[in-house]
Design an enzyme around this catalytic site. Sequence first.
Site, mmCIF file in Angstrom:
data_model
loop_
_atom_site.group_PDB
_atom_site.id
_atom_site.type_symbol
_atom_site.label_atom_id
_atom_site.label_comp_id
_atom_site.label_asym_id
_atom_site.label_seq_id
_atom_site.Cartn_x
_atom_site.Cartn_y
_atom_site.Cartn_z
ATOM 1 N N ARG A 175 -4.993 -7.676 4.111
ATOM 2 C CA ARG A 175 -4.050 -8.676 3.467
ATOM 3 C C ARG A 175 -2.721 -8.167 3.180
ATOM 4 O O ARG A 175 -1.685 -7.959 3.968
ATOM 5 C CB ARG A 175 -4.652 -9.444 2.365
ATOM 6 C CG ARG A 175 -5.975 -10.291 2.712
ATOM 7 C CD ARG A 175 -6.385 -11.221 1.837
ATOM 8 N NE ARG A 175 -6.393 -11.100 0.340
ATOM 9 C CZ ARG A 175 -6.365 -11.639 -0.403
ATOM 10 N NH1 ARG A 175 -6.291 -13.019 -0.326
ATOM 11 N NH2 ARG A 175 -6.482 -11.332 -1.743
ATOM 12 N N ASP A 176 -2.630 -7.771 1.913
ATOM 13 C CA ASP A 176 -1.246 -7.213 1.562
ATOM 14 C C ASP A 176 -0.778 -5.600 2.007
ATOM 15 O O ASP A 176 -0.679 -4.817 1.214
ATOM 16 C CB ASP A 176 -1.142 -7.561 0.092
ATOM 17 C CG ASP A 176 0.342 -7.341 -0.540
ATOM 18 O OD1 ASP A 176 1.266 -7.313 0.166
ATOM 19 O OD2 ASP A 176 0.508 -7.056 -1.649
ATOM 20 N N LEU A 177 -0.731 -5.699 3.238
ATOM 21 C CA LEU A 177 -0.527 -4.592 3.992
ATOM 22 C C LEU A 177 1.077 -4.200 4.078
ATOM 23 O O LEU A 177 1.935 -5.056 4.628
ATOM 24 C CB LEU A 177 -1.175 -4.375 5.460
ATOM 25 C CG LEU A 177 -1.140 -3.178 6.068
ATOM 26 C CD1 LEU A 177 -2.110 -2.029 5.388
ATOM 27 C CD2 LEU A 177 -2.113 -3.345 7.384
ATOM 28 N N ARG A 181 1.904 0.714 0.314
ATOM 29 C CA ARG A 181 0.584 0.892 0.110
ATOM 30 C C ARG A 181 0.059 2.029 0.563
ATOM 31 O O ARG A 181 -1.404 2.723 0.279
ATOM 32 C CB ARG A 181 -0.321 -0.121 0.603
ATOM 33 C CG ARG A 181 -0.114 -1.654 -0.123
ATOM 34 C CD ARG A 181 -1.130 -2.577 0.396
ATOM 35 N NE ARG A 181 -2.492 -2.184 -0.088
ATOM 36 C CZ ARG A 181 -3.394 -2.842 0.199
ATOM 37 N NH1 ARG A 181 -3.439 -4.161 0.994
ATOM 38 N NH2 ARG A 181 -4.679 -2.447 -0.240
#
Length: 351
Positions: A175-177, A181
């Site tokens: 998801r929050d790629l 990260r």
Amino acid sequence: MGVATTRSQLCLKRLLAEPQENLPKCKLARLETSHSASGLSSYLTPTIPAPKSSPSQPPSRVGPYLLFVSCEREETYRAVHTSTQKQYTCQVLPLRGFQERLAAYERIGKHDNICCLQDVVVGQDNLYVFLPDHHGDMHAYVRSRKRLDEEEAGRLFAQMLNAVVHCHHKGVILRDLKLRRFVFMDQYRTRLALLGLNDSVVLHGNPDNDFLRDRHGCPAYVGPELLNNGNGSYSGRAADIWSLGVSLYTMLIGRYPFQDTQPAALFAKIRRGVFSLPSGLSPQAKCLISCMLRKVPAERLKASELLMHPWLTTNPCVQHHNVHKTHHNQNTMQNKQMEDDQVVPTWTEKQ
């Protein structure tokens, strides 16, 4: 697998099996932050930066760890074990629903390009997840370098892709790629690993059914289907691929393919899905980016298919790093006026 990693995996299994109300809570100093630790902020809502640490401000204590406020991102701290003096990265998660957040670590297991869970401390209101210390993230690195040459970008992107292939193969949607990260595990900034899985979704049942409904992600990296479908479902894996495309574009060109200081204008550009590629890029690099930034999710290549792209397989630097290792082991600028755009923007803290 080392003794520490084995111990953390056993601890993780116990936490996932134990009812939340039965878990022992440690007493600790409350962390002084100016925002919640939910980790579920909508991509439409910018967050407030974490306060910078002061030399005179004493650290908070969490079990055997001392936590120092980090200026890198919200709810992430530098931690030091009081006995061993070993340094870690600590992420603070809400205690509510923690088992779902930790499930991805158990599903993923050990991987060279994913930071393994080192320890978990259950606090009064929050869960404290301890991950390896690192040497900075890709967002900061690209910002400092302006842009990367294709050989270096290929070597680093191959490691990012290896992590995503492994996650998708294990039924974990990230998801929050985004670039932030991925962190460097060595001081020479050659080895990358994905830091944190708490935003991920673990698929159950049919592993091919990766359709999600909730909207979650960073504005610059979110795919058009998350903006166009209303409350409809979308492919989680395809959304991750779009975010990878944004990441590679940014690494090679030094700016996002879609950007604007106003969220509404940014989302309009993403919905159109039209972006430009500088003539200085190689045809293979342009092709790979275009294979990921396709407006129709079903037309994007899968992560495992991207591993076979000529830009990766014919790049000597990437071949030396063995881009196919994970796949097999898991069986399966433009002008002066645009100068400001060549640096990765920081207009929202959720990047």
